[in-house]
Design an enzyme around this catalytic site. Structure first.
Site, PDB file in Angstrom:
ATOM      1  N   ARG A  70       5.287   4.796  10.620  1.00 46.72           N
ATOM      2  CA  ARG A  70       4.173   5.151   9.748  1.00 46.72           C
ATOM      3  C   ARG A  70       3.437   6.399  10.241  1.00 46.72           C
ATOM      4  O   ARG A  70       2.921   7.176   9.454  1.00 46.72           O
ATOM      5  CB  ARG A  70       3.205   3.968   9.659  1.00 46.72           C
ATOM      6  CG  ARG A  70       2.092   4.165   8.651  1.00 46.72           C
ATOM      7  CD  ARG A  70       1.502   2.852   8.224  1.00 46.72           C
ATOM      8  NE  ARG A  70       2.455   2.040   7.485  1.00 46.72           N
ATOM      9  CZ  ARG A  70       2.150   0.872   6.916  1.00 46.72           C
ATOM     10  NH1 ARG A  70       0.952   0.386   7.015  1.00 46.72           N
ATOM     11  NH2 ARG A  70       3.080   0.195   6.265  1.00 46.72           N
ATOM     12  N   GLY A  82       2.430  -5.616   5.382  1.00 43.41           N
ATOM     13  CA  GLY A  82       3.377  -4.822   4.610  1.00 43.41           C
ATOM     14  C   GLY A  82       4.691  -4.780   5.362  1.00 43.41           C
ATOM     15  O   GLY A  82       4.793  -5.238   6.498  1.00 43.41           O
ATOM     16  N   GLN A  89     -12.321  -7.066   1.024  1.00 43.41           N
ATOM     17  CA  GLN A  89     -11.067  -6.686   1.674  1.00 43.41           C
ATOM     18  C   GLN A  89     -11.332  -5.514   2.620  1.00 43.41           C
ATOM     19  O   GLN A  89     -11.342  -4.357   2.212  1.00 43.41           O
ATOM     20  CB  GLN A  89      -9.995  -6.301   0.647  1.00 43.41           C
ATOM     21  CG  GLN A  89      -8.643  -6.050   1.305  1.00 43.41           C
ATOM     22  CD  GLN A  89      -7.535  -5.781   0.300  1.00 43.41           C
ATOM     23  OE1 GLN A  89      -6.804  -4.814   0.438  1.00 43.41           O
ATOM     24  NE2 GLN A  89      -7.412  -6.638  -0.703  1.00 43.41           N
ATOM     25  N   TYR A 114      -2.078   2.975  -5.632  1.00 40.65           N
ATOM     26  CA  TYR A 114      -0.986   3.031  -4.673  1.00 40.65           C
ATOM     27  C   TYR A 114       0.238   3.707  -5.284  1.00 40.65           C
ATOM     28  O   TYR A 114       0.726   3.303  -6.343  1.00 40.65           O
ATOM     29  CB  TYR A 114      -0.595   1.630  -4.190  1.00 40.65           C
ATOM     30  CG  TYR A 114      -1.644   0.906  -3.370  1.00 40.65           C
ATOM     31  CD1 TYR A 114      -2.743   1.574  -2.828  1.00 40.65           C
ATOM     32  CD2 TYR A 114      -1.536  -0.452  -3.128  1.00 40.65           C
ATOM     33  CE1 TYR A 114      -3.687   0.917  -2.083  1.00 40.65           C
ATOM     34  CE2 TYR A 114      -2.482  -1.130  -2.370  1.00 40.65           C
ATOM     35  CZ  TYR A 114      -3.558  -0.440  -1.854  1.00 40.65           C
ATOM     36  OH  TYR A 114      -4.500  -1.111  -1.115  1.00 40.65           O
ATOM     37  N   SER A 161      -4.440  -4.188   7.403  1.00 41.19           N
ATOM     38  CA  SER A 161      -4.097  -3.570   8.685  1.00 41.19           C
ATOM     39  C   SER A 161      -4.364  -4.480   9.889  1.00 41.19           C
ATOM     40  O   SER A 161      -4.899  -4.040  10.896  1.00 41.19           O
ATOM     41  CB  SER A 161      -4.857  -2.246   8.859  1.00 41.19           C
ATOM     42  OG  SER A 161      -4.266  -1.453   9.863  1.00 41.19           O
ATOM     43  N   ALA A 185      -2.924  -3.016  12.824  1.00 45.51           N
ATOM     44  CA  ALA A 185      -3.405  -1.659  13.091  1.00 45.51           C
ATOM     45  C   ALA A 185      -2.348  -0.609  12.772  1.00 45.51           C
ATOM     46  O   ALA A 185      -2.005   0.237  13.594  1.00 45.51           O
ATOM     47  CB  ALA A 185      -3.895  -1.514  14.532  1.00 45.51           C
ATOM     48  N   ASN A 198       6.503 -11.487  10.681  1.00 43.82           N
ATOM     49  CA  ASN A 198       5.046 -11.559  10.575  1.00 43.82           C
ATOM     50  C   ASN A 198       4.546 -12.900  10.061  1.00 43.82           C
ATOM     51  O   ASN A 198       3.497 -13.393  10.498  1.00 43.82           O
ATOM     52  CB  ASN A 198       4.533 -10.442   9.664  1.00 43.82           C
ATOM     53  CG  ASN A 198       4.708  -9.063  10.273  1.00 43.82           C
ATOM     54  OD1 ASN A 198       4.829  -8.927  11.485  1.00 43.82           O
ATOM     55  ND2 ASN A 198       4.733  -8.041   9.443  1.00 43.82           N
ATOM     56  N   TRP A 255       0.806  -1.214   0.000  1.00 44.15           N
ATOM     57  CA  TRP A 255       0.000   0.000   0.000  1.00 44.15           C
ATOM     58  C   TRP A 255       0.846   1.275   0.000  1.00 44.15           C
ATOM     59  O   TRP A 255       0.852   2.028  -0.974  1.00 44.15           O
ATOM     60  CB  TRP A 255      -0.958  -0.028   1.194  1.00 44.15           C
ATOM     61  CG  TRP A 255      -1.646   1.267   1.463  1.00 44.15           C
ATOM     62  CD1 TRP A 255      -2.006   2.220   0.551  1.00 44.15           C
ATOM     63  CD2 TRP A 255      -2.056   1.768   2.732  1.00 44.15           C
ATOM     64  NE1 TRP A 255      -2.619   3.283   1.165  1.00 44.15           N
ATOM     65  CE2 TRP A 255      -2.664   3.034   2.508  1.00 44.15           C
ATOM     66  CE3 TRP A 255      -1.986   1.282   4.031  1.00 44.15           C
ATOM     67  CZ2 TRP A 255      -3.187   3.802   3.549  1.00 44.15           C
ATOM     68  CZ3 TRP A 255      -2.521   2.043   5.060  1.00 44.15           C
ATOM     69  CH2 TRP A 255      -3.112   3.281   4.810  1.00 44.15           C
TER      70      TRP A 255
END
Length: 332
Positions: free
Chosen positions: A228, A284, A177, A54, A206, A209, A294, A21
């Site tokens: 971010r 991401g 999504q 994006y 997300s 979050a 992750n 993204w």
């Protein structure tokens, strides 16, 4: 890596998807983006999610170059259409004109002949739903798109689309999504029950979050440099979560993750994957090690006691109101 069906379709997707993204084409250099993509491939990720909008179409270009040389049949590539990709009045929305032109642009940038899943990035109140669905169905017939889905649609919008598809003999939607995490559960009230009944599944974005559930944002402290929350391209989404009380509750999740031998991020991703209506969680990254961390959430199954402890900690900071949505009322 474990795999799940996408809705009631025969398509299998990796439990962890890689999404680009606000990273590819804007937040990180292309070499770093390529390293992240290849880290995902090395860890067994086969599902990659992007969108034409994006980074002003650059994200698709970066992903296309990063995946070049990888066996196409081994990948599931998802992209989306809706948001403006030009200045003209037809460079946006879900009209037949924009859909047909946008998919060709996406295929060119992604360096592929087809996408596995093409998604309506938002609902378009200014285009007849029949027009949008017929255009999607035509793309399936042309072989440019294998499956169709939506992103951030309400339960009512999804139900209307399914009814039209059934009446007109179009390919049905297989997925939605939405944003979904421990902190943002608005799909649970209406969207998930409808999708379970109708055979759609969720590809959630997300799940961590926007990094809040990693625990790196501390109450009463400024956001870490380079995070971010300090990036103007993504800070609008994360800003609503930078509440001191919410951040304090998130810190209380650390013992739960530690008891399970998980990082905070792994706990967050495992939490969304416990929902049987979730086929894949999109993550991401700006560094390969984030990807490797992750993806270890794949295969982790949280028990009822862990879920209870999480709910006890988060309490009333969780957003559950189905009226809260990021979908716009009209096209920008």
């Amino acid at each position: 890596m474990e795999f799940r069906h996408l809705g009631r379709s025969g398509l299998m997707v990796s439990e962890i998807s890689y999404g680009n993204w606000i990273t590819h084409g804007s937040q990180v250099e292309e070499d770093a983006a390529r390293a992240c993509v290849h880290a995902a491939l090395d860890e067994g990720v086969t599902t990659f999610d992007t969108a034409d909008v994006y980074a002003g179409t650059r994200a698709e270009e970066v992903l296309g170059r990063a995946l070049e040389g990888v066996r196409r049949e081994s990948l599931e590539i998802f992209t989306k259409v809706y948001w403006p990709t030009g200045t003209g009045p037809n460079d946006r929305g879900l009209s037949r004109k924009h859909i047909m032109e946008s998919v060709n642009g996406s295929l060119r940038r992604l360096r592929t002949d087809y996408v596995d899943l093409y998604q309506a990035h938002r609902f378009d109140v200014e285009t007849p739903l029949e027009e949008t669905l017929r255009a999607f169905d035509d793309l399936v017939r042309q072989g440019k798109v294998l499956y169709v889905g939506v992103s951030e649609w309400t339960a009512d919008q999804i139900a209307r689309a399914l009814k039209i598809a059934d009446e007109m003999g179009f390919d049905r939607l297989v997925s939605n999504q939405p944003q979904y995490s421990m902190l943002w559960r608005v799909i649970e009230a209406e969207v998930v029950p409808l999708c379970e009944k109708e055979g759609l599944s969720q590809i959630v974005w997300s799940p961590i979050a926007q990094g809040v559930l990693t625990g790196k944002y501390l109450p009463g402290r400024p956001a870490p440099a380079g995070s971010r929350a300090t990036d103007p391209t993504g800070s609008g989404f994360i800003g609503r979560m930078l509440d001191d009380e919410l951040l304090r509750r998130v810190q209380e999740l650390k013992p739960i993750a530690a008891d399970l031998g998980l990082t905070m991020a792994q706990l967050a991703v495992a939490w969304v994957l416990r929902n049987p209506n979730v086929s894949s969680a999109i993550v991401g990254a700006t560094r390969p090690e984030q990807v490797r961390d992750n993806v270890k959430a794949s295969g982790v199954r949280l028990d009822d006691e862990t879920m209870r402890r999480i709910d006890e900690v988060l309490g009333d900071v969780v957003e559950r109101d189905p009226a809260k949505t990021v979908s716009p009322a009209k096209r920008p």
